[in-house]
Design a protein around this motif. Structure first.
Motif, PDB file in Angstrom:
ATOM      1  N   PRO A 189       0.795  -1.233   0.000  1.00  0.00           N
ATOM      2  CA  PRO A 189       0.000   0.000   0.000  1.00  0.00           C
ATOM      3  C   PRO A 189       0.826   1.281   0.000  1.00  0.00           C
ATOM      4  O   PRO A 189       0.273   2.360  -0.187  1.00  0.00           O
ATOM      5  N   ILE A 190       2.155   1.171   0.203  1.00  0.00           N
ATOM      6  CA  ILE A 190       2.978   2.382   0.294  1.00  0.00           C
ATOM      7  C   ILE A 190       4.055   2.455  -0.773  1.00  0.00           C
ATOM      8  O   ILE A 190       4.803   3.428  -0.831  1.00  0.00           O
ATOM      9  N   SER A 191       4.160   1.444  -1.629  1.00  0.00           N
ATOM     10  CA  SER A 191       5.294   1.381  -2.556  1.00  0.00           C
ATOM     11  C   SER A 191       5.273   2.500  -3.597  1.00  0.00           C
ATOM     12  O   SER A 191       6.322   2.880  -4.112  1.00  0.00           O
ATOM     13  N   ALA A 192       4.097   3.033  -3.926  1.00  0.00           N
ATOM     14  CA  ALA A 192       4.012   4.078  -4.950  1.00  0.00           C
ATOM     15  C   ALA A 192       4.023   5.493  -4.357  1.00  0.00           C
ATOM     16  O   ALA A 192       3.808   6.464  -5.072  1.00  0.00           O
ATOM     17  N   LEU A 193       4.283   5.594  -3.048  1.00  0.00           N
ATOM     18  CA  LEU A 193       4.201   6.890  -2.370  1.00  0.00           C
ATOM     19  C   LEU A 193       5.593   7.436  -2.051  1.00  0.00           C
ATOM     20  O   LEU A 193       6.565   6.686  -1.951  1.00  0.00           O
ATOM     21  N   ASP A 194       5.665   8.749  -1.868  1.00  0.00           N
ATOM     22  CA  ASP A 194       6.903   9.374  -1.403  1.00  0.00           C
ATOM     23  C   ASP A 194       7.249   8.861  -0.011  1.00  0.00           C
ATOM     24  O   ASP A 194       6.366   8.457   0.755  1.00  0.00           O
ATOM     25  N   VAL A 203       1.150   6.940   6.125  1.00  0.00           N
ATOM     26  CA  VAL A 203       0.180   5.885   5.840  1.00  0.00           C
ATOM     27  C   VAL A 203       0.396   4.679   6.758  1.00  0.00           C
ATOM     28  O   VAL A 203      -0.556   4.090   7.274  1.00  0.00           O
ATOM     29  N   VAL A 204       1.669   4.310   6.979  1.00  0.00           N
ATOM     30  CA  VAL A 204       1.951   3.175   7.870  1.00  0.00           C
ATOM     31  C   VAL A 204       1.531   3.484   9.307  1.00  0.00           C
ATOM     32  O   VAL A 204       0.950   2.633   9.995  1.00  0.00           O
ATOM     33  N   ASN A 205       1.786   4.697   9.755  1.00  0.00           N
ATOM     34  CA  ASN A 205       1.342   5.087  11.093  1.00  0.00           C
ATOM     35  C   ASN A 205      -0.184   5.061  11.199  1.00  0.00           C
ATOM     36  O   ASN A 205      -0.740   4.684  12.239  1.00  0.00           O
ATOM     37  N   SER A 250      12.758  -2.144   5.917  1.00  0.00           N
ATOM     38  CA  SER A 250      12.767  -1.204   7.039  1.00  0.00           C
ATOM     39  C   SER A 250      11.351  -0.905   7.500  1.00  0.00           C
ATOM     40  O   SER A 250      11.076  -0.810   8.709  1.00  0.00           O
ATOM     41  N   MET A 251      10.418  -0.772   6.563  1.00  0.00           N
ATOM     42  CA  MET A 251       9.021  -0.540   6.925  1.00  0.00           C
ATOM     43  C   MET A 251       8.396  -1.797   7.510  1.00  0.00           C
ATOM     44  O   MET A 251       7.596  -1.738   8.448  1.00  0.00           O
ATOM     45  N   VAL A 252       8.769  -2.956   6.954  1.00  0.00           N
ATOM     46  CA  VAL A 252       8.268  -4.236   7.471  1.00  0.00           C
ATOM     47  C   VAL A 252       8.708  -4.431   8.916  1.00  0.00           C
ATOM     48  O   VAL A 252       7.932  -4.886   9.763  1.00  0.00           O
TER      49      VAL A 252
END
Length: 339
Positions: free
Chosen positions: A188-193, A200-202, A223-225
């Motif tokens: 869900p975040i791969s296409a975002l800055d 979005v993750v928060n 790192s996000m995972v």
């Protein structure tokens, strides 16, 4: 509500396979091979946790998520949700189950109908499942937009009037419209800055704590995972190479592929970063239509030996909650060296 996992299994995947046929010929089409997108995958997702699937592009992560939700039918294997087997359900039975299981798609542009205003898009699941009157649906849309941090006054705007991060919030609002308990987050975040990714993750973490959600989080950003996950499964060419609690996986990865992925994640401390040795994989990822014999990773593995090219390693538990498929990790030796 806490987002810490308990022992209750919400989703169970058993020996899941998804093969796509390769056909040739325009008039007399015939099958000449198979793309093994998902090949004998098994794992469990506990209620309230974030279970992540990671790996390089094309390893089968997104296909696994789609097959779990029965958006694509499996070639074989079984998927259970709350002890109900999804793979045997009819379309009508799956439709009744949809409110409990939802998906947040990667491409926020393609996932939103450009001809519909945001209010209609977010309220569409409620209308499809007859979840209230028009007035109740409008009130629910306002509530959902506020929940994801969007101004309800924007509900008459169209998707192209929003930024990428705002469009993904719209996708999240729509996925939560029917109060699901299980959500597949497909990159869900791969296409975002980068700055928007963190927001979005928060938001996802906050919604999980607030609503008691369970996530299958699909990503390639380790790192996000590491930040969002409770447990992590590492995939390569349709197979799970390693699965463990995130602390165990990042502290002591056992599979050479996992070790190479983690070595590529920058450390926040420059001194440690300078001392660390990167593991650079050589060659390209083989085609899933022609996967290597034996261990599928042996053609790129820096530690491969003769057995790896001949026999596929068993996927087994080497310590509580830590699974790995590698000939180098012998259970008896590992236990004796790590009492």
């Amino acid at each position: 509500m806490s987002n810490k996992p308990d022992n209750e299994v919400l989703v169970r995947v058993e020996q899941l396979k998804k093969y796509f046929p390769i056909r040739r010929g325009v008039i007399f089409s015939r099958q000449v091979g198979l793309v093994k997108a998902v090949d004998d995958v098994s794992f469990e997702v506990r209620r309230g946790e974030t279970f992540s699937l990671v790996g390089e592009s094309g390893c089968g992560k997104s296909t696994t998520g789609r097959v779990i939700l029965q958006l694509q039918k499996p070639t074989s294997g079984r998927v259970f949700f709350e002890d109900l087997e999804l793979t045997g359900l009819s379309e009508a039975e799956l439709r009744r189950l949809r409110p409990k299981v939802q998906m947040i798609f990667q491409d926020s542009v393609a996932a939103l109908n450009p001809r519909h205003p945001v209010g209609k898009i977010v309220g569409e699941p409620l209308r499809i499942h007859n979840a209230g009157s028009e007035k109740e649906i409008r009130e629910r849309v306002v509530e959902l937009m506020e929940l994801v941090g969007l101004n309800p006054k924007w509900r008459k705007r169209f998707p192209h009037e929003f930024s990428g991060g705002q469009r993904q919030r719209i996708n999240i609002a729509r996925a939560l419209a029917l109060n699901p308990s299980f959500v597949v987050c497909d990159e869900p975040i791969s296409a975002l800055d980068v700055s928007i990714q963190a927001q979005v993750v928060n938001l996802l973490k906050e919604l999980q704590q607030r609503l008691g959600l369970t996530y299958l989080f699909i990503a390639h950003d380790l790192s996000m995972v590491r930040y969002i996950s409770d447990r992590v499964a590492v995939m390569y060419l349709g197979k799970i190479m390693e699965l463990a609690d995130k602390r165990a996986l990042f502290k002591e990865p056992l599979h050479p592929y996992t070790q190479s992925l983690i070595s590529a994640v920058p450390l926040p401390k420059p001194k440690l970063e300078r001392k660390r040795q990167r593991i650079i994989l050589k060659g390209e990822v083989p085609s899933p239509a022609n996967a290597p014999r034996g261990c599928v990773f042996h053609t790129r593995c820096p530690l491969a030996f003769d057995l790896c090219a001949e026999v596929a390693p068993a996927y087994r538990q080497v310590r509580p909650g830590h699974f790995v498929a590698c000939h180098l990790v012998d259970e008896a030796n590992y236990r004796s060296e790590n009492p």
